[in-house]
Scaffold this motif. Sequence first.
Motif: not given
Length: 426
Positions: A335, A357-360, A422-423, A425-426
């Motif tokens: 991510n 990929d998973n958070i701004s 990276a692991e 965050s949504n």
Amino acid sequence: MSERNTEFFPKQLQKIVASRFLYLNQDSYENNRLFFENAGGSLRLESVVDAQARLTALPDCPERTHDTALDIRKIIDQGIQDIRLFLNAKDGSIATSLTASKLIFEIISVVAAASKQGNIVTTAIEHPSSYDACQFAAEQYNHELRVANADPVSGSIPIRNIVDLVDDQTVLVSVILTSNITGAMHNIKKYAAEIKEKNPQTIIVVDGVQGAPHGVIDVEDWEIDALNIAPYKMFGNRGVGFAYLSDRIASFPHHRLLATDQDNWNVGSTTPSNFASFTKIINYICEIGRYFNSSDDRRTLIVEGMNRIHLQEQAILNRLINGTSQVIGIKDIPNVTVHFEKANGKTQDLILALTFDNISCPDAVQKYGENNILVYARESSSHYSKRILGAVKLDAIVRVSPIHCHTPGDIDKFLEVTRLIAENSN
């Protein structure tokens, strides 16, 4: 990709270096913190802050003849000499101003005003101070503005993109030494040589602000006409910028007191503490150089020190990217994308541009902050970033910029926090 150095400073030197900085591991509220935002400023040397305070406290005018005034004059002269040594400026003039940005505006405007109508070449990733100066000068003095495109993969400006815009009417070329957003470093000696092969009369102006703390600068060897630096980016204080101007352009018509020499670019009284502080910076660089080299020559020690700083920072960059057997490197963290580094290799400054990929990017910066790590989001909503990010086809990045005084343990902590962000965050 070229292999970079993997060996950190010897432990003894690492301890010496760490002891020289203020707020290295804590912020001003005594909270534990990693300051990985040196591309926006810099950790400060304690000796620099002390020198600034001591000289600022003196009421004496250096243009008098009593003992204290003469001592201050010696400090100013030593500071000017140290600026010349750092830049390897054996000719030309040294200019000062409140900021390096103000200096590059003045330099570019002066060159444009003194030149016949032609064109000015700049690049898409220039800092706003140099880019806007080129645009302003082109409009003010009826020159065409030409902009060299960036390579989005490397975040750099390929030399052909500049040279193809240069012709016999090119008045000036402005090129950045190191981008403070992408971290791309340009080989200015090579760039200047190819530009001059196309047009020997073209004035070459270099923004050296981001590159100055991270590698050797040599204006004589590079054969350029102007270069600016900002001490606040290289372990010093805010409130002053320095610039080199070649003999070729130093006497162009510019603001000066008319009774002074034609190549004088300093209007009014100098600030002695700025020169005393810069000497402290050079003393520190020489201290690192002396750890590896017994020379008594100050320029030799500067070169040694800056080369060692560069190697240390390449070791930090290597650990950030590749990790260790105990800690996963960024390239292997799901991510997370690292931009520019792979394409640049050894020509990547100690700046990482990350996206998740998973958070701004702003939310990632906040997560880092919650874990006592200071980084910064460069976003297209900022006038400092919009043009440059657009040139490399990005909307935002998390900019990570440690410096040579950070340790392997600091890097490992950053990597662990990055993995958690990276692991989780949504």
